[in-house]
Design a protein around this motif. Structure first.
Motif, short mmCIF file in Angstrom:
data_model
loop_
_atom_site.label_atom_id
_atom_site.label_comp_id
_atom_site.label_asym_id
_atom_site.label_seq_id
_atom_site.Cartn_x
_atom_site.Cartn_y
_atom_site.Cartn_z
N THR A 1 0.82 -1.19 0.00
CA THR A 1 0.00 0.00 0.00
C THR A 1 0.86 1.25 0.00
O THR A 1 2.08 1.18 -0.19
CB THR A 1 -0.99 -0.05 1.18
N ASN A 2 0.24 2.40 0.25
CA ASN A 2 0.91 3.68 0.05
C ASN A 2 0.33 4.71 1.02
O ASN A 2 -0.87 4.95 0.99
CB ASN A 2 0.69 4.13 -1.40
N VAL B 1 4.36 -4.20 8.33
CA VAL B 1 4.44 -3.61 6.99
C VAL B 1 4.97 -4.70 6.07
O VAL B 1 6.09 -5.18 6.24
CB VAL B 1 5.36 -2.38 6.97
N LEU B 2 4.16 -5.11 5.11
CA LEU B 2 4.49 -6.27 4.29
C LEU B 2 4.27 -5.95 2.82
O LEU B 2 3.29 -5.29 2.47
CB LEU B 2 3.63 -7.47 4.71
N CYS B 3 5.17 -6.45 1.97
CA CYS B 3 4.97 -6.28 0.52
C CYS B 3 5.66 -7.39 -0.24
O CYS B 3 6.58 -8.05 0.26
CB CYS B 3 5.48 -4.92 0.04
N LEU C 1 9.05 -4.95 9.23
CA LEU C 1 9.01 -4.92 7.77
C LEU C 1 9.26 -6.33 7.25
O LEU C 1 10.29 -6.94 7.56
CB LEU C 1 10.05 -3.95 7.22
N VAL C 2 8.33 -6.84 6.45
CA VAL C 2 8.45 -8.17 5.86
C VAL C 2 8.33 -8.03 4.34
O VAL C 2 7.35 -7.47 3.84
CB VAL C 2 7.36 -9.12 6.39
N ILE C 3 9.31 -8.55 3.62
CA ILE C 3 9.31 -8.53 2.16
C ILE C 3 9.21 -9.98 1.68
O ILE C 3 10.04 -10.82 2.04
CB ILE C 3 10.56 -7.85 1.61
N ILE C 4 8.17 -10.25 0.88
CA ILE C 4 7.89 -11.62 0.44
C ILE C 4 8.51 -11.86 -0.93
O ILE C 4 8.13 -11.21 -1.92
CB ILE C 4 6.37 -11.86 0.38
N ASP C 5 9.45 -12.77 -1.01
CA ASP C 5 10.06 -13.12 -2.29
C ASP C 5 9.05 -13.85 -3.17
O ASP C 5 8.19 -14.59 -2.68
CB ASP C 5 11.29 -14.00 -2.07
N GLY C 6 9.16 -13.63 -4.48
CA GLY C 6 8.31 -14.34 -5.43
C GLY C 6 6.89 -13.83 -5.48
O GLY C 6 6.00 -14.52 -5.98
N ALA C 7 6.66 -12.62 -4.96
CA ALA C 7 5.32 -12.04 -4.97
C ALA C 7 5.37 -10.62 -5.52
O ALA C 7 6.39 -9.92 -5.38
CB ALA C 7 4.71 -12.05 -3.57
#
Length: 235
Positions: free
Chosen positions: A87-88, A176-178, A202-208
């Protein structure tokens, strides 16, 4: 356990969070309202609050995250924790605002399917193995909601305020996830929200891409469950 409200993105419904709802509803009440019936973010958030439990954990993806920030602005004492996905926090740029009018005109003249297919869906996902099925689901959700909801949501997004100060003053558990490949809401915006929120992970999901709830449902649910545990532990 703390009830959970999940707010879906533009032209999406509860199916956006189907995996998360199935996994988490055995632990707590989970509500996924549709964001429709008004063309301002303020009134959409007011309607969410009208039907919400007195105290709840709140998550939202894309437009749902923007609506969640407005819910938080209106009723910070009722929000036990905040999850912002792809989101933003900023007001819409003039460049994107300029696209809204032509898109709404096309939607009103029977071309919603082409707007979604040509201008929006290509930006949603990474090149994962389930891409075609997820894109079909996104199209089905959008066409079932229809052009009136598309126009309401477009105006609400176009005219939304900046919510940076809202986030800066929220001192409860936040996620905060993306998706790492999100083209619509890149990692830099999530790093900004992470800095603004005093107690965020902060969580960053690989492959998404823009829809990790569908692209990487298990990884997304795991992050949400960890966030919810922190909220429950503070009760």
């Amino acid at each position: 356990m703390t009830p959970l409200i999940l707010l879906p993105g533009m032209m999406c419904d509860a199916r956006l969070f189907a995996s998360q709802t199935e996994a988490l509803s055995s632990e707590r009440p989970v509500f996924v309202p549709t964001l429709s019936g008004s063309n301002t973010m303020e009134r959409l958030a007011t309607e969410v609050l009208k039907n919400a439990p007195e105290r709840f954990a709140l998550g939202g993806l894309s437009m749902g995250g923007i609506a969640a920030m407005e819910v938080l602005r209106q009723a910070p004492d009722r929000v036990a924790g905040l999850a912002l996905l792809d989101t933003n926090p900023s007001a819409e740029t003039e460049e994107i605002q300029a696209r809204r009018g032509p898109q709404m005109k096309r939607a009103r003249t029977g071309q919603l399917d082409s707007v979604m297919r040509d201008e929006m869906k290509p930006n949603y996902l990474s090149d994962g193995e389930n891409r075609a099925a997820i894109l079909e689901l996104c199209m089905n959700m959008a066409l079932e909601l229809g052009p009136d909801v598309f126009c309401e949501q477009s105006i609400a997004l176009r005219d939304r305020p900046d919510q940076s100060e809202t986030l800066r003053h929220f001192n409860k558990p936040a996620l905060v996830l993306c998706g790492r490949e999100d083209k619509l809401c890149p990692i830099s915006r999530h790093e900004l929200m992470h800095k603004l929120l005093p107690r965020s992970e902060l969580v960053i999901i690989d492959g998404a891409g823009h829809l990790p709830t569908l692209e990487k449902p298990h990884e997304t649910t795991h992050a949400l469950r960890r966030w919810l545990k922190e909220i429950d532990d503070e009760r």
